[in-house]
Write a protein that holds these residues in place. Structure first.
Motif, PDB file in Angstrom:
ATOM      1  N   ASP A  55      28.006   7.920   8.152  1.00 59.79           N
ATOM      2  CA  ASP A  55      27.196   6.750   8.524  1.00 59.79           C
ATOM      3  C   ASP A  55      26.934   5.826   7.336  1.00 59.79           C
ATOM      4  OD1 ASP A  55      27.022   7.896  11.079  1.00 59.79           O
ATOM      5  OD2 ASP A  55      25.248   9.042  10.497  1.00 59.79           O
ATOM      6  N   LYS A  56      27.981   5.517   6.602  1.00 60.75           N
ATOM      7  CA  LYS A  56      27.820   4.590   5.479  1.00 60.75           C
ATOM      8  C   LYS A  56      27.740   3.153   5.981  1.00 60.75           C
ATOM      9  CE  LYS A  56      30.179   7.296   1.901  1.00 60.75           C
ATOM     10  NZ  LYS A  56      31.273   7.280   0.902  1.00 60.75           N
ATOM     11  N   GLU A  57      26.969   2.372   5.245  1.00 61.71           N
ATOM     12  CA  GLU A  57      26.866   0.948   5.564  1.00 61.71           C
ATOM     13  C   GLU A  57      26.446   0.196   4.315  1.00 61.71           C
ATOM     14  OE1 GLU A  57      22.659   0.011   7.402  1.00 61.71           O
ATOM     15  OE2 GLU A  57      23.543   1.745   8.466  1.00 61.71           O
ATOM     16  N   LEU A  58      26.663  -1.107   4.325  1.00 60.05           N
ATOM     17  CA  LEU A  58      26.253  -1.945   3.212  1.00 60.05           C
ATOM     18  C   LEU A  58      24.788  -2.335   3.395  1.00 60.05           C
ATOM     19  CD1 LEU A  58      27.285  -3.410   0.648  1.00 60.05           C
ATOM     20  CD2 LEU A  58      27.700  -5.408   2.098  1.00 60.05           C
ATOM     21  N   PHE A  59      23.958  -2.067   2.390  1.00 57.04           N
ATOM     22  CA  PHE A  59      22.539  -2.398   2.509  1.00 57.04           C
ATOM     23  C   PHE A  59      22.008  -2.866   1.161  1.00 57.04           C
ATOM     24  CE2 PHE A  59      22.687   2.016   1.259  1.00 57.04           C
ATOM     25  CZ  PHE A  59      21.624   2.172   0.387  1.00 57.04           C
ATOM     26  N   SER A  60      20.817  -3.458   1.197  1.00 55.24           N
ATOM     27  CA  SER A  60      20.179  -3.979  -0.008  1.00 55.24           C
ATOM     28  C   SER A  60      19.451  -2.855  -0.728  1.00 55.24           C
ATOM     29  CB  SER A  60      19.214  -5.105   0.358  1.00 55.24           C
ATOM     30  OG  SER A  60      18.504  -5.538  -0.785  1.00 55.24           O
ATOM     31  N   LEU A  61      19.980  -2.426  -1.840  1.00 52.19           N
ATOM     32  CA  LEU A  61      19.380  -1.320  -2.583  1.00 52.19           C
ATOM     33  C   LEU A  61      18.074  -1.743  -3.249  1.00 52.19           C
ATOM     34  CD1 LEU A  61      19.901   1.655  -3.418  1.00 52.19           C
ATOM     35  CD2 LEU A  61      20.874   0.768  -5.526  1.00 52.19           C
ATOM     36  N   ASP A  62      18.010  -2.977  -3.757  1.00 51.39           N
ATOM     37  CA  ASP A  62      16.775  -3.427  -4.401  1.00 51.39           C
ATOM     38  C   ASP A  62      15.624  -3.489  -3.402  1.00 51.39           C
ATOM     39  OD1 ASP A  62      16.820  -6.868  -3.894  1.00 51.39           O
ATOM     40  OD2 ASP A  62      18.568  -5.633  -3.489  1.00 51.39           O
ATOM     41  N   GLU A  63      15.934  -3.904  -2.159  1.00 57.48           N
ATOM     42  CA  GLU A  63      14.888  -3.939  -1.133  1.00 57.48           C
ATOM     43  C   GLU A  63      14.440  -2.524  -0.771  1.00 57.48           C
ATOM     44  OE1 GLU A  63      12.076  -5.383   1.366  1.00 57.48           O
ATOM     45  OE2 GLU A  63      13.308  -6.496  -0.073  1.00 57.48           O
ATOM     46  N   GLN A  64      15.376  -1.579  -0.727  1.00 55.41           N
ATOM     47  CA  GLN A  64      15.013  -0.191  -0.429  1.00 55.41           C
ATOM     48  C   GLN A  64      14.106   0.383  -1.508  1.00 55.41           C
ATOM     49  OE1 GLN A  64      17.872   3.225  -0.791  1.00 55.41           O
ATOM     50  NE2 GLN A  64      17.628   3.332   1.436  1.00 55.41           N
ATOM     51  N   LEU A  65      14.379   0.067  -2.768  1.00 55.86           N
ATOM     52  CA  LEU A  65      13.541   0.550  -3.863  1.00 55.86           C
ATOM     53  C   LEU A  65      12.128  -0.032  -3.759  1.00 55.86           C
ATOM     54  CD1 LEU A  65      16.138   0.399  -6.754  1.00 55.86           C
ATOM     55  CD2 LEU A  65      14.953   2.461  -6.004  1.00 55.86           C
ATOM     56  N   ARG A  66      12.019  -1.301  -3.411  1.00 52.23           N
ATOM     57  CA  ARG A  66      10.693  -1.921  -3.252  1.00 52.23           C
ATOM     58  C   ARG A  66       9.927  -1.296  -2.086  1.00 52.23           C
ATOM     59  NH1 ARG A  66      14.001  -6.393  -4.609  1.00 52.23           N
ATOM     60  NH2 ARG A  66      13.477  -7.251  -6.657  1.00 52.23           N
ATOM     61  N   GLN A  67      10.640  -0.981  -1.016  1.00 53.52           N
ATOM     62  CA  GLN A  67       9.993  -0.330   0.123  1.00 53.52           C
ATOM     63  C   GLN A  67       9.504   1.067  -0.252  1.00 53.52           C
ATOM     64  OE1 GLN A  67      12.802  -0.410   3.354  1.00 53.52           O
ATOM     65  NE2 GLN A  67      12.608  -2.625   3.683  1.00 53.52           N
ATOM     66  N   THR A  68      10.254   1.749  -1.099  1.00 53.79           N
ATOM     67  CA  THR A  68       9.829   3.074  -1.563  1.00 53.79           C
ATOM     68  C   THR A  68       8.542   2.968  -2.372  1.00 53.79           C
ATOM     69  OG1 THR A  68      12.146   3.802  -1.652  1.00 53.79           O
ATOM     70  CG2 THR A  68      10.534   5.111  -2.874  1.00 53.79           C
ATOM     71  N   VAL A  69       8.473   1.958  -3.228  1.00 54.83           N
ATOM     72  CA  VAL A  69       7.260   1.735  -4.019  1.00 54.83           C
ATOM     73  C   VAL A  69       6.060   1.491  -3.107  1.00 54.83           C
ATOM     74  CG1 VAL A  69       6.141   0.162  -5.647  1.00 54.83           C
ATOM     75  CG2 VAL A  69       8.502   0.892  -6.045  1.00 54.83           C
ATOM     76  N   ILE A  70       6.255   0.661  -2.079  1.00 54.70           N
ATOM     77  CA  ILE A  70       5.172   0.374  -1.133  1.00 54.70           C
ATOM     78  C   ILE A  70       4.784   1.631  -0.359  1.00 54.70           C
ATOM     79  CG2 ILE A  70       4.563  -0.936   0.936  1.00 54.70           C
ATOM     80  CD1 ILE A  70       6.421  -3.163  -0.094  1.00 54.70           C
ATOM     81  N   LEU A  71       5.786   2.418   0.052  1.00 57.81           N
ATOM     82  CA  LEU A  71       5.525   3.633   0.818  1.00 57.81           C
ATOM     83  C   LEU A  71       4.649   4.612   0.045  1.00 57.81           C
ATOM     84  CD1 LEU A  71       6.262   5.337   3.397  1.00 57.81           C
ATOM     85  CD2 LEU A  71       8.185   6.241   2.079  1.00 57.81           C
ATOM     86  N   LEU A  72       4.868   4.704  -1.261  1.00 57.39           N
ATOM     87  CA  LEU A  72       4.110   5.653  -2.085  1.00 57.39           C
ATOM     88  C   LEU A  72       2.924   5.009  -2.777  1.00 57.39           C
ATOM     89  CD1 LEU A  72       7.060   7.648  -3.736  1.00 57.39           C
ATOM     90  CD2 LEU A  72       5.704   8.273  -1.740  1.00 57.39           C
ATOM     91  N   SER A  73       2.596   3.797  -2.381  1.00 55.44           N
ATOM     92  CA  SER A  73       1.490   3.094  -3.042  1.00 55.44           C
ATOM     93  C   SER A  73       0.150   3.832  -2.947  1.00 55.44           C
ATOM     94  CB  SER A  73       1.361   1.671  -2.495  1.00 55.44           C
ATOM     95  OG  SER A  73       1.124   1.680  -1.097  1.00 55.44           O
ATOM     96  N   PRO A  74      -0.164   4.522  -1.838  1.00 52.77           N
ATOM     97  CA  PRO A  74      -1.441   5.245  -1.818  1.00 52.77           C
ATOM     98  C   PRO A  74      -1.562   6.258  -2.943  1.00 52.77           C
ATOM     99  CG  PRO A  74      -0.563   5.061   0.402  1.00 52.77           C
ATOM    100  CD  PRO A  74       0.515   4.582  -0.522  1.00 52.77           C
ATOM    101  N   SER A  75      -0.478   6.975  -3.263  1.00 53.22           N
ATOM    102  CA  SER A  75      -0.550   8.018  -4.292  1.00 53.22           C
ATOM    103  C   SER A  75      -0.673   7.421  -5.685  1.00 53.22           C
ATOM    104  CB  SER A  75       0.670   8.944  -4.207  1.00 53.22           C
ATOM    105  OG  SER A  75       1.862   8.203  -4.351  1.00 53.22           O
ATOM    106  N   TRP A  76       0.087   6.352  -6.014  1.00 56.78           N
ATOM    107  CA  TRP A  76      -0.024   5.817  -7.371  1.00 56.78           C
ATOM    108  C   TRP A  76      -1.240   4.897  -7.531  1.00 56.78           C
ATOM    109  CZ3 TRP A  76       0.688   0.497  -7.798  1.00 56.78           C
ATOM    110  CH2 TRP A  76       1.490  -0.142  -6.838  1.00 56.78           C
ATOM    111  N   ASN A  77      -1.704   4.303  -6.413  1.00 54.85           N
ATOM    112  CA  ASN A  77      -2.948   3.520  -6.493  1.00 54.85           C
ATOM    113  C   ASN A  77      -4.149   4.423  -6.706  1.00 54.85           C
ATOM    114  OD1 ASN A  77      -2.279   0.773  -6.328  1.00 54.85           O
ATOM    115  ND2 ASN A  77      -1.898   0.924  -4.131  1.00 54.85           N
TER     116      ASN A  77
END
Length: 350
Positions: free
Chosen positions: A198-220
């Motif tokens: 299931d490979k596809e072309l995607f925005s890696l920089d956007e995925q990294l930013r979403q990861t940061v947002i997802l874990l924001s409760p723990s680092w905040n």
């Protein structure tokens, strides 16, 4: 019984070698006799023709070949017997058997392959044993905790505050068990994968930013200063797997970074590969522990063991391995760590 069977097999092998040596000799003598007879027909006036000359040649040649074959087969049979005994030992469950490769000719390649097989079996057995011991330990701890606090709730009079605390502990330990099962199943699934579906072309920089947002409760919660320096990056791969990779690495950075600490995420790319670095100023990793951090259930800093299972790095390493990439780790004890993931950029199919 087994010794008798082995003797019979050795005897059959000796007979085979003897036959293998005598047959060419007999065929050679027959060819010689046939050619000599043809020459006699063509030139009947010959006086030196003797049809039994071949027998005079055959008998000493056969004796010589039999002697040579006997000593050769005896030498070879010792090595075959040694190899057979080693195979029987491995079949019985003993994986600590090795054979001498220097004096194994003419079975050198077979012996090398045997030793390689034994080494692989040893590593599999060690991995299985470690997995069983560690997995049972990780499961036993939360189960014992759940059972203990459940018994306290059933058998003793507790205040409402204590009851709430006990229930929170039971809920946390249950969640830990669920997480352990999910992580273990995921690692098992990744171990059995040889390619990425299931490979596809995607925005890696956007995925990294979403990861940061997802874990924001723990680092905040820890008041961590998290900086992101990521250019626009596209990657052809499995978005779900890469998401697990960044979550595991960033989660680890947050876990080992102190209050009011710093974490930075940076990325860059060339025509052939891209790299993503996650740096923290946490407790760091001792030099002697670095070779072990990707082993499953390994937890170098036991002060954080209650917060993890030692599977995150194993999962991250396996994902990168499936992507044909690698992870570089630079760490100084007491100063922090930097994990750099390097992934090759594949040609996108049209």
């Amino acid at each position: 019984m087994k010794y008798q069977q082995l003797r019979e097999q050795n005897s059959q092998l000796q007979n085979y070698f003897a036959l293998l040596a005598i047959v060419p000799a007999v065929i050679s003598i027959m060819a010689y006799e046939f050619l000599d007879y043809l020459l006699f027909i063509i030139r009947p006036w010959r006086t030196d023709y003797d049809p039994v000359t071949g027998l005079g040649i055959l008998i000493p040649m056969a004796l010589m070949m039999e002697s040579v074959t006997f000593f050769f087969s005896k030498h070879l049979l010792k090595k075959v017997r040694r190899l057979t005994n080693a195979i029987n030992s491995v079949a019985s469950g003993n994986f600590n058997v090795t054979l001498d490769e220097k004096h194994a000719a003419p079975l050198s390649e077979v012996v090398k392959d045997f030793n390689k097989m034994v080494r692989e079996l040893q590593s599999v057995e060690t991995l299985r044993s470690d997995f069983t011991n560690n997995f049972s330990h990780e499961f036993k701890t939360p189960i014992a905790s759940i059972n203990g606090f459940a018994q306290l709730l059933l058998d003793t009079e507790v205040s409402e505050e204590e009851r709430q605390n006990y229930l929170h502990i039971i809920a946390d330990e249950s969640a830990r068990l669920t997480y352990l099962a999910e992580q273990t199943m995921m690692l098992s699934r990744l171990d059995n994968q040889q390619s990425i579906p299931d490979k596809e072309l995607f925005s890696l920089d956007e995925q990294l930013r979403q990861t940061v947002i997802l874990l924001s409760p723990s680092w905040n919660e820890k008041h961590i200063d998290l900086s992101v320096d990521i250019p626009a990056l596209s990657y052809y791969g499995n978005p779900s797997l890469l998401s697990h990779l960044w979550i595991n690495l960033l989660n680890n950075a947050v876990k080992f970074t102190p209050e009011n600490g710093n974490i930075s995420i940076s990325a860059c790319s060339t025509e052939k590969e891209l790299s993503v670095s996650i740096r923290d100023n946490g407790c760091g990793i001792a030099e002697e522990q670095l070779p072990c951090i990707f082993h499953r259930y390994y937890q170098g800093n036991r002060s954080h063991s209650s917060k993890g299972l030692g599977l995150g790095f194993s999962i991250a390493h396996r994902i990168v391995e499936l992507c044909d990439g690698f992870i570089e780790v630079n760490s100084t004890l007491g100063q922090g760590s930097c994990f750099t993931v390097v992934l090759p950029l594949e040609n996108i199919p049209k």
